[in-house]
Design a protein around this motif. Sequence first.
Motif: not given
Length: 124
Positions: A1-3, A22-32, A52-58, A76-81
């Motif tokens: 799970q991820v919060q 958006c800060a994520a906690s939990g398992r494997s942020f890069s897998s989402y 995408t998971r590696n940030g290569g496509s938006t 940093k387990n974070t996504v930005y807009l």
Amino acid sequence: QVQLVESGGGLVQTGGSMRVSCAASGRSFSSYVMGWFRQAPGKEREFVAAITRNGGSTYYADSVKGRFTISRDNAKNTVYLQMNSLKPEDTAVYYCAAKSRGIASMSANGYDYWGQGTQATVSS
């Protein structure tokens, strides 16, 4: 799970800029796959952007293309807009979402985890 916990909303004038995080906690942020959605009063939740998971496509909704930028920092387990050239019609609660399976999607139904949202208001 991820919060997921969003932050960075607020009030800005038309034409201004704002960055929500958006800060994520939990398992494997890069897998989402990560996405941003928004919901204005009286309207349905709508897709804004995805990465995408590696940030290569938006991917972006037509309404924000050229003005908004989604990015992620997997360390940093974070996504930005980053939102530029804001318009009153961008006023909404902005939600981040995580998708564990499959490719990036514009459908909210494909996302497994959601944050609580952060309010962004653009004054005219």
